[in-house]
Write a protein that holds these residues in place. Structure first.
Motif, PDB file in Angstrom:
ATOM      1  N   GLY A 198       0.834  -1.190   0.000  1.00  0.00           N
ATOM      2  CA  GLY A 198       0.000   0.000   0.000  1.00  0.00           C
ATOM      3  C   GLY A 198       0.870   1.241   0.000  1.00  0.00           C
ATOM      4  N   ALA A 199       0.406   2.306  -0.641  1.00  0.00           N
ATOM      5  CA  ALA A 199       1.187   3.541  -0.687  1.00  0.00           C
ATOM      6  C   ALA A 199       0.254   4.731  -0.779  1.00  0.00           C
ATOM      7  CB  ALA A 199       2.147   3.529  -1.872  1.00  0.00           C
ATOM      8  N   ARG A 200       0.703   5.819  -0.186  1.00  0.00           N
ATOM      9  CA  ARG A 200      -0.051   7.077  -0.191  1.00  0.00           C
ATOM     10  C   ARG A 200       0.881   8.195  -0.643  1.00  0.00           C
ATOM     11  NH1 ARG A 200      -3.247   9.385   5.086  1.00  0.00           N
ATOM     12  NH2 ARG A 200      -4.577  10.904   3.992  1.00  0.00           N
ATOM     13  N   ASP A 201       0.356   9.132  -1.414  1.00  0.00           N
ATOM     14  CA  ASP A 201       1.203  10.191  -1.967  1.00  0.00           C
ATOM     15  C   ASP A 201       1.869  11.002  -0.856  1.00  0.00           C
ATOM     16  OD1 ASP A 201      -0.339  12.908  -1.533  1.00  0.00           O
ATOM     17  OD2 ASP A 201      -1.859  11.480  -2.201  1.00  0.00           O
ATOM     18  N   PRO A 202       2.973  11.684  -1.171  1.00  0.00           N
ATOM     19  CA  PRO A 202       3.763  12.365  -0.135  1.00  0.00           C
ATOM     20  C   PRO A 202       3.010  13.434   0.647  1.00  0.00           C
ATOM     21  CG  PRO A 202       5.075  12.093  -2.122  1.00  0.00           C
ATOM     22  CD  PRO A 202       3.681  11.676  -2.476  1.00  0.00           C
ATOM     23  N   LEU A 203       1.900  13.966   0.103  1.00  0.00           N
ATOM     24  CA  LEU A 203       1.119  14.964   0.818  1.00  0.00           C
ATOM     25  C   LEU A 203      -0.121  14.370   1.483  1.00  0.00           C
ATOM     26  CD1 LEU A 203       1.274  17.903  -1.745  1.00  0.00           C
ATOM     27  CD2 LEU A 203       2.593  17.655   0.359  1.00  0.00           C
ATOM     28  N   GLY A 204      -0.391  13.092   1.231  1.00  0.00           N
ATOM     29  CA  GLY A 204      -1.576  12.467   1.797  1.00  0.00           C
ATOM     30  C   GLY A 204      -2.868  13.050   1.262  1.00  0.00           C
ATOM     31  N   ILE A 205      -2.873  13.444  -0.014  1.00  0.00           N
ATOM     32  CA  ILE A 205      -4.061  14.055  -0.612  1.00  0.00           C
ATOM     33  C   ILE A 205      -5.219  13.070  -0.611  1.00  0.00           C
ATOM     34  CG2 ILE A 205      -5.014  15.067  -2.729  1.00  0.00           C
ATOM     35  CD1 ILE A 205      -2.197  16.100  -3.355  1.00  0.00           C
ATOM     36  N   ARG A 206      -4.977  11.861  -1.075  1.00  0.00           N
ATOM     37  CA  ARG A 206      -6.012  10.825  -1.088  1.00  0.00           C
ATOM     38  C   ARG A 206      -5.830   9.925   0.132  1.00  0.00           C
ATOM     39  NH1 ARG A 206      -8.031  13.612  -4.415  1.00  0.00           N
ATOM     40  NH2 ARG A 206      -9.449  13.653  -2.655  1.00  0.00           N
ATOM     41  N   PRO A 207      -6.931   9.453   0.719  1.00  0.00           N
ATOM     42  CA  PRO A 207      -6.849   8.682   1.966  1.00  0.00           C
ATOM     43  C   PRO A 207      -6.577   7.192   1.738  1.00  0.00           C
ATOM     44  CG  PRO A 207      -9.149   9.048   1.386  1.00  0.00           C
ATOM     45  CD  PRO A 207      -8.327   9.761   0.342  1.00  0.00           C
ATOM     46  N   LEU A 208      -6.002   6.554   2.743  1.00  0.00           N
ATOM     47  CA  LEU A 208      -5.810   5.105   2.756  1.00  0.00           C
ATOM     48  C   LEU A 208      -5.659   4.673   4.206  1.00  0.00           C
ATOM     49  CD1 LEU A 208      -5.463   2.655   0.815  1.00  0.00           C
ATOM     50  CD2 LEU A 208      -2.990   2.948   1.072  1.00  0.00           C
ATOM     51  N   VAL A 209      -6.393   3.617   4.605  1.00  0.00           N
ATOM     52  CA  VAL A 209      -6.363   3.163   5.990  1.00  0.00           C
ATOM     53  C   VAL A 209      -5.959   1.696   6.055  1.00  0.00           C
ATOM     54  CG1 VAL A 209      -8.069   4.841   6.759  1.00  0.00           C
ATOM     55  CG2 VAL A 209      -8.829   2.578   6.017  1.00  0.00           C
ATOM     56  N   LEU A 210      -5.457   1.328   7.224  1.00  0.00           N
ATOM     57  CA  LEU A 210      -4.975  -0.024   7.489  1.00  0.00           C
ATOM     58  C   LEU A 210      -5.823  -0.642   8.589  1.00  0.00           C
ATOM     59  CD1 LEU A 210      -2.593  -2.140   7.076  1.00  0.00           C
ATOM     60  CD2 LEU A 210      -1.467  -0.944   8.971  1.00  0.00           C
ATOM     61  N   GLY A 211      -6.206  -1.908   8.400  1.00  0.00           N
ATOM     62  CA  GLY A 211      -7.016  -2.590   9.399  1.00  0.00           C
ATOM     63  C   GLY A 211      -6.631  -4.047   9.559  1.00  0.00           C
ATOM     64  N   ARG A 212      -7.219  -4.697  10.568  1.00  0.00           N
ATOM     65  CA  ARG A 212      -7.033  -6.128  10.793  1.00  0.00           C
ATOM     66  C   ARG A 212      -8.383  -6.816  10.831  1.00  0.00           C
ATOM     67  NH1 ARG A 212      -2.041  -8.060  12.616  1.00  0.00           N
ATOM     68  NH2 ARG A 212      -2.904 -10.002  11.806  1.00  0.00           N
ATOM     69  N   LEU A 213      -8.428  -7.998  10.233  1.00  0.00           N
ATOM     70  CA  LEU A 213      -9.606  -8.863  10.275  1.00  0.00           C
ATOM     71  C   LEU A 213      -9.135 -10.233  10.727  1.00  0.00           C
ATOM     72  CD1 LEU A 213     -12.618  -9.273   9.720  1.00  0.00           C
ATOM     73  CD2 LEU A 213     -12.045  -9.780   7.342  1.00  0.00           C
ATOM     74  N   GLY A 214      -9.195 -10.463  12.025  1.00  0.00           N
ATOM     75  CA  GLY A 214      -8.558 -11.662  12.563  1.00  0.00           C
ATOM     76  C   GLY A 214      -7.058 -11.563  12.336  1.00  0.00           C
ATOM     77  N   ASP A 215      -6.509 -12.572  11.650  1.00  0.00           N
ATOM     78  CA  ASP A 215      -5.082 -12.553  11.328  1.00  0.00           C
ATOM     79  C   ASP A 215      -4.792 -11.886   9.991  1.00  0.00           C
ATOM     80  OD1 ASP A 215      -4.399 -13.895  13.678  1.00  0.00           O
ATOM     81  OD2 ASP A 215      -4.711 -15.871  12.756  1.00  0.00           O
ATOM     82  N   ALA A 216      -5.823 -11.503   9.272  1.00  0.00           N
ATOM     83  CA  ALA A 216      -5.654 -10.892   7.959  1.00  0.00           C
ATOM     84  C   ALA A 216      -5.423  -9.391   8.076  1.00  0.00           C
ATOM     85  CB  ALA A 216      -6.879 -11.162   7.087  1.00  0.00           C
TER      86      ALA A 216
END
Length: 501
Positions: A198-216
């Motif tokens: 996963g990657a997000r632009d250097p200014l964070g213009i567009r959003p991206l989040v990280l989560g867990r689903l059990g071990d996934a």
């Protein structure tokens, strides 16, 4: 560094219907790594369904099982494409990436639908992209001159070509190599047989989040997707960060020089779902505070506060709370207009607003109405709504916009009209009021929007957010536009043929 353009008029979106007044964000992305059995694609489909507001015309999913990729891409809604049968047989594997999008120029052709997939010497890779590359045409022309053959008109394909042509040995390093050459706003989720990146632009213009689903592990454009999948929010992917997820867990890389974040304000004004939390801020609460600010800046003596549903609802609640004027559902929105509904004539299109938004006469008749919308773009939809509210018996209509006047086009993934088609860029406040046929008109100020973000006054030298649509202060250079304006290597016609992610 900020880049301010005094008169940005050339824009690479297609010409739209003259009565189309809806802003559109181009994509939503989602990825799952380490799901039990063959469930990854089914989980991704749930996430894409939650992200449908970010793109409703096409969608795709790629999964990987035993190093083999399986892909499906469809024109249509997520439910139409992936909701009728069990996906575990069609798209097996414990890892999957998905994408939902609006079409721009080129239409919803299959070749432009994501995820984009390629077989490299290191193995297959599928990439889903939300945003827009502002140096796409420059890079594409370079790559074509070097012998690259493009299969689509999407800027996302450039990323695959750059990864393929990198001389680095490892796929993660190739991915970072590609990121070093692209400019603009982006959130990327890439899937290889052994990793999710996963990657997000250097200014964070567009959003991206990280989560867990059990071990996934899960990556998604918004937290509402995590909620629908049953995943737990871990954190935002940081601006300029690359996260690598494999059998050894998660690694965080910061391959580029540190810069101050400037997330997009329109995520809060309109695009993100109100139940999402973006960059640590509840979208719902921000929108309510926008309404509070509107009530302070543009008070009026009225009988009812009425939202333009659905995006105007939180701001209208805030306006009502701050002003003490009762909140009422004076406009009812139909949620049953299918995407294939045909409006064959101009007359039918003009009546379309009555199908989508119906005035509630019992609320409006004999009342002085404060009508709250999230933003005003061309004004074509606004004037139709005002006329409908008056026809239902309202004695006064006072229109309030929960965002500042939109003065400049966007180049980072929002389908926004050219400047000459933006109402506020071409009319004085009084001209706008007269054109919209309202008794008064008010826009939230830029500082009022910053206050709703609980960020303090805007610092012109170092703006805290991407806000160029209000200020003309673009956070990156716009290389393709500069080339087109200078008459070098690309024409406005070439720019108009491009498709953004």
């Amino acid at each position: 560094m900020s880049h301010r353009l005094a008169d940005p008029v050339i824009h690479h979106w297609p010409e739209r219907e003259s009565d189309d007044d809806q802003l559109r964000l181009e994509c939503g992305v989602c990825g799952v790594w380490g799901a039990p059995g063959n469930e990854a694609s089914s989980i991704v489909a749930l996430g894409l369904h939650a992200l449908q507001h970010r793109g409703q015309e096409a969608c795709g999913i790629a999964s990987v099982a035993d190093t083999h990729f399986h892909t499906e891409r469809h024109v249509g809604l997520v439910g139409e494409a992936f909701g009728s049968t069990d996906l575990t047989g069609r798209l097996p594997g414990s890892a999957s990436v998905g994408h939902t999008r609006y079409s721009t120029s080129g239409g919803s052709f299959l070749r432009n639908i994501q995820p984009m997939f390629a077989d490299l010497d290191t193995g297959g890779i599928a990439v889903a992209h939300n945003g827009n590359l502002t140096n796409f045409l420059f890079l594409r022309n370079q790559l074509v001159a070097e012998g690259a053959i493009f299969q689509s008109t999407s800027d996302s394909e450039v990323i695959l070509h750059l990864i393929a042509r990198s001389r680095k040995a490892r796929v993660v390093d190739r991915f970072i190599d590609a990121l070093a050459r692209i400019e603009g706003g982006y959130a990327l989720v890439a899937q290889t047989p052994k990793k999710m990146i996963g990657a997000r632009d250097p200014l964070g213009i567009r959003p991206l989040v990280l989560g867990r689903l059990g071990d996934a592990w899960v990556l998604a454009s918004e937290t509402c997707a995590l909620d629908t999948m049953g995943a737990t929010f871990v954190r935002d992917v940081e601006h300029g960060e690359v996260v690598v997820i494999d059998e050894d867990g998660l690694r965080s890389l910061k391959p580029f020089p540190a810069r101050a974040a400037r997330p997009c304000l329109f995520e809060y004004v309109y695009f993100a779902r109100p139940d999402s939390v973006v960059n640590g801020r509840s979208v719902y609460e921000v929108r309510k505070r926008m309404g509070h600010g509107l009530a302070r800046e543009h008070a009026i003596d009225a009988d009812v506060v009425v939202p333009v549903p659905d995006s105007g609802v939180p701001a209208a609640l805030g306006y009502s709370q701050a002003s003490g004027i009762p909140y009422e559902m004076g406009i009812i929105r139909s949620h049953y207009l299918g995407r294939t509904f045909i409006q064959p004539s101009q007359g039918a299109r003009q009546k379309g607003v009555r199908m989508k938004h119906s005035p509630n006469r019992s609320v409006l008749e004999g009342k002085r109405v404060v009508l709250i919308d999230d933003s005003i773009v061309r004004g074509t939809t606004s004037v139709k709504l005002v006329r409908a509210v008056r026809a239902a018996g309202a004695t006064e209509v006072h229109l309030r916009s929960a965002s500042p006047p939109i003065l400049y086009p966007d180049f980072y993934g929002i389908d926004m009209p050219e400047r000459e088609q933006l109402l506020a860029a071409n009319k004085t406040p009084e001209e706008m009021r007269a054109l919209l046929e309202v008794d008064s008109l008010g826009f939230l100020s830029v500082d009022g929007l910053y206050a709703a973000m609980e960020a303090g006054p805007r610092d012109p030298a170092n703006p805290q957010f991407t806000d160029h649509y209000f200020t003309g202060d673009y956070p990156t250079r716009l290389l393709d536009r500069e080339i087109a304006e200078g008459g070098r290597d690309a024409s406005p016609r070439q720019l108009s043929l491009l498709v953004s992610a």
